[in-house]
Design a protein around this motif. Structure first.
Motif, short mmCIF file in Angstrom:
data_model
loop_
_atom_site.label_atom_id
_atom_site.label_comp_id
_atom_site.label_asym_id
_atom_site.label_seq_id
_atom_site.Cartn_x
_atom_site.Cartn_y
_atom_site.Cartn_z
N ALA A 151 -40.07 -4.89 8.45
CA ALA A 151 -39.64 -4.96 9.84
C ALA A 151 -39.88 -3.63 10.55
N THR A 152 -39.61 -2.53 9.86
CA THR A 152 -39.83 -1.21 10.42
C THR A 152 -41.30 -1.00 10.75
N ALA A 153 -42.17 -1.41 9.83
CA ALA A 153 -43.60 -1.28 10.06
C ALA A 153 -44.05 -2.15 11.23
N ALA A 154 -43.47 -3.34 11.34
CA ALA A 154 -43.85 -4.24 12.43
C ALA A 154 -43.40 -3.71 13.79
N PHE A 155 -42.21 -3.15 13.85
CA PHE A 155 -41.70 -2.60 15.11
C PHE A 155 -42.46 -1.35 15.55
N LYS A 156 -43.06 -0.64 14.58
CA LYS A 156 -43.75 0.62 14.88
C LYS A 156 -42.81 1.62 15.54
N ARG A 157 -41.58 1.65 15.06
CA ARG A 157 -40.58 2.55 15.60
C ARG A 157 -39.98 3.37 14.46
N MET A 158 -38.90 4.09 14.75
CA MET A 158 -38.23 4.88 13.74
C MET A 158 -37.65 3.99 12.65
N GLY A 159 -37.38 4.57 11.49
CA GLY A 159 -36.99 3.78 10.33
C GLY A 159 -35.80 2.89 10.53
N ASP A 160 -34.75 3.38 11.18
CA ASP A 160 -33.55 2.58 11.26
C ASP A 160 -33.66 1.42 12.24
N MET A 161 -34.73 1.39 13.03
CA MET A 161 -34.95 0.25 13.92
C MET A 161 -35.22 -1.01 13.10
N GLY A 162 -35.86 -0.86 11.96
CA GLY A 162 -36.14 -2.01 11.12
C GLY A 162 -34.90 -2.62 10.49
N LYS A 163 -33.78 -1.91 10.56
CA LYS A 163 -32.52 -2.43 10.03
C LYS A 163 -31.86 -3.45 10.96
N LEU A 164 -32.26 -3.45 12.22
CA LEU A 164 -31.56 -4.23 13.23
C LEU A 164 -31.48 -5.73 12.91
N PRO A 165 -32.59 -6.42 12.59
CA PRO A 165 -32.47 -7.86 12.32
C PRO A 165 -31.54 -8.17 11.15
N THR A 166 -31.64 -7.41 10.07
CA THR A 166 -30.77 -7.66 8.92
C THR A 166 -29.32 -7.38 9.25
N SER A 167 -29.07 -6.32 10.01
CA SER A 167 -27.71 -6.01 10.43
C SER A 167 -27.14 -7.15 11.27
N ALA A 168 -27.93 -7.67 12.19
CA ALA A 168 -27.47 -8.79 13.03
C ALA A 168 -27.17 -10.01 12.18
N TRP A 169 -28.02 -10.28 11.22
CA TRP A 169 -27.82 -11.44 10.35
C TRP A 169 -26.53 -11.27 9.53
N LEU A 170 -26.33 -10.08 8.98
CA LEU A 170 -25.13 -9.84 8.17
C LEU A 170 -23.86 -9.90 9.03
N HIS A 171 -23.93 -9.40 10.25
CA HIS A 171 -22.75 -9.39 11.12
C HIS A 171 -22.36 -10.79 11.57
N PHE A 172 -23.34 -11.61 11.94
CA PHE A 172 -23.03 -12.88 12.60
C PHE A 172 -23.68 -14.12 11.98
N TRP A 173 -24.97 -14.08 11.76
CA TRP A 173 -25.66 -15.31 11.40
C TRP A 173 -25.48 -15.69 9.93
N ARG A 174 -25.12 -14.76 9.07
CA ARG A 174 -24.84 -15.12 7.68
C ARG A 174 -23.68 -16.10 7.60
N SER A 175 -22.74 -15.99 8.53
CA SER A 175 -21.56 -16.84 8.50
C SER A 175 -21.62 -17.97 9.52
N GLY A 176 -22.84 -18.30 9.97
CA GLY A 176 -23.00 -19.47 10.84
C GLY A 176 -23.51 -19.20 12.23
N GLY A 177 -23.63 -17.96 12.63
CA GLY A 177 -24.16 -17.66 13.94
C GLY A 177 -23.10 -17.31 14.96
N LEU A 178 -23.44 -17.48 16.23
CA LEU A 178 -22.57 -17.02 17.31
C LEU A 178 -21.61 -18.09 17.81
N ARG A 179 -21.79 -19.33 17.41
CA ARG A 179 -20.90 -20.39 17.92
C ARG A 179 -19.44 -20.11 17.57
N GLY A 180 -19.21 -19.70 16.32
CA GLY A 180 -17.84 -19.40 15.91
C GLY A 180 -17.25 -18.24 16.69
#
Length: 338
Positions: A151-180
């Motif tokens: 993801a970091t390589a795809a974004f072509k940005r700083m390293g921690d930018m590639g963490k964003l999708p996984t962080s979002a998934w762990l925060h919300f979508w792992r447990s079903g998404g935003l509906r809850g």
């Protein structure tokens, strides 16, 4: 108080340039480049490539689509919009899926035994993926293939930018998404405008997202004037009072306020809300809310973004000298742009 009185008062006060920018927005941009009758940019493959959502999945609030939208909008940080969109268009559909697919993230996390993926806190604080030139690696499992590194390589940005999708998934979508989350906020907060603020606060916790980007996301789903019939959270959530303070808007607000005013997100946001309260926006367009700081802020953003105006073929971009009927204090092609 009549709308004419409001308009005269705004024109004679310190925010007259703001009024002219709002007039320009509703006469030049609204209903032409965005708003009624215009496909939102995040639904247009010609602008954002494979990140684009279909009208149907956006209108229904489809969770997979919400995740893709969240990732796509979160990329708009630190660079001009035209640059971000160019990079989004350049990513093949398979690459986009690896970054912004709920199912893809679920598989990637399940197949990765990195200890940093054990919890939200462990990941946000412990994942040390970094970019050094063209090389992307980490200290936990150096040399190992990892979806965060990809993801970091795809974004072509700083390293921690590639963490964003996984962080979002762990925060919300792992447990079903935003509906809850949405249901919980609706139950706890009775006011639609306040619900928007609470949702921004929660989404801003995702790594590298923060207040501005979370506001962009919530606004996209709850401000119907900007995307009619494509805001699934409205009217239960009302984003009209949200304000996105990006670089262009911050500079404009600082020009219009009194010298020495605090240059903080809160202070700039508060000033925009105060100015929006002095305007009846229906004098500019009959089908928008009379009070909408979000639309006032959007007018400033559209007016002050030199690259976006140039990309739209704005006549001022090629003019030898600035016009005299505009908000010259803010014009990116006039005094403010020199």
């Amino acid at each position: 108080m009549s709308s004419g009185t409001v308009q005269r008062r705004a024109r004679s006060g310190p925010a007259s340039a703001l009024v002219r920018a709002v007039e320009w927005y509703f006469g030049t941009i609204f209903g032409v480049h965005e708003g009624p009758g215009v496909l939102p940019y995040y639904c247009d493959p010609a602008k954002v490539g494979a990140f684009a959502l279909s009208r149907g999945e956006l209108a229904s609030g489809n969770e997979a689509a919400m995740f893709r939208l969240f990732v796509a909008l979160s990329m708009f940080q630190g660079l001009r919009d035209v640059v971000i969109m160019k990079r989004q268009r350049a990513l093949a559909a398979g690459r986009v899926a690896s970054i912004a697919s709920v199912a893809g993230l679920r598989r990637a996390v399940a197949e990765n035994d990195c200890p940093a993926l054990g919890s939200v806190t462990a990941f946000d604080e412990g994942c040390d993926v970094a970019k050094d030139g063209e090389s992307v690696d980490c200290g936990h499992r150096p040399g190992a293939r990892c979806h965060v590194k990809l993801a970091t390589a795809a974004f072509k940005r700083m390293g921690d930018m590639g963490k964003l999708p996984t962080s979002a998934w762990l925060h919300f979508w792992r447990s079903g998404g935003l509906r809850g989350v949405l249901v919980e906020v609706l139950q706890q907060e009775p006011l639609p405008a306040k619900r928007a603020v609470v949702l921004v606060e929660r989404l801003a916790r995702v790594h590298r997202v923060g207040r501005k980007l979370a506001t962009m996301f919530v606004s996209a789903l709850s401000t119907p004037a900007l995307a009619p019939e494509l805001t699934p959270w409205f009217p239960a959530v009302d984003g009209n009072e949200l304000v996105v303070i990006d670089t262009n808007v911050a500079r404009a607000v600082d020009v219009l306020r009194k010298p020495g005013a605090p240059r903080t997100y809160d202070a700039r946001e508060r000033w925009l809300r105060e100015q929006a309260a002095r305007l009846d926006l229906r004098q500019f367009h009959p089908e928008v809310p009379s009070y909408s700081p979000r639309l006032v802020q959007q007018a400033l953003y559209a007016f002050c973004s030199k690259s976006n105006r140039a990309a739209r073929g704005d006549a001022c971009a090629g003019a030898e000298s600035p016009c005299t009927g505009c908000a010259l204090e803010l014009c990116p092609f006039g005094v403010a742009g020199r």
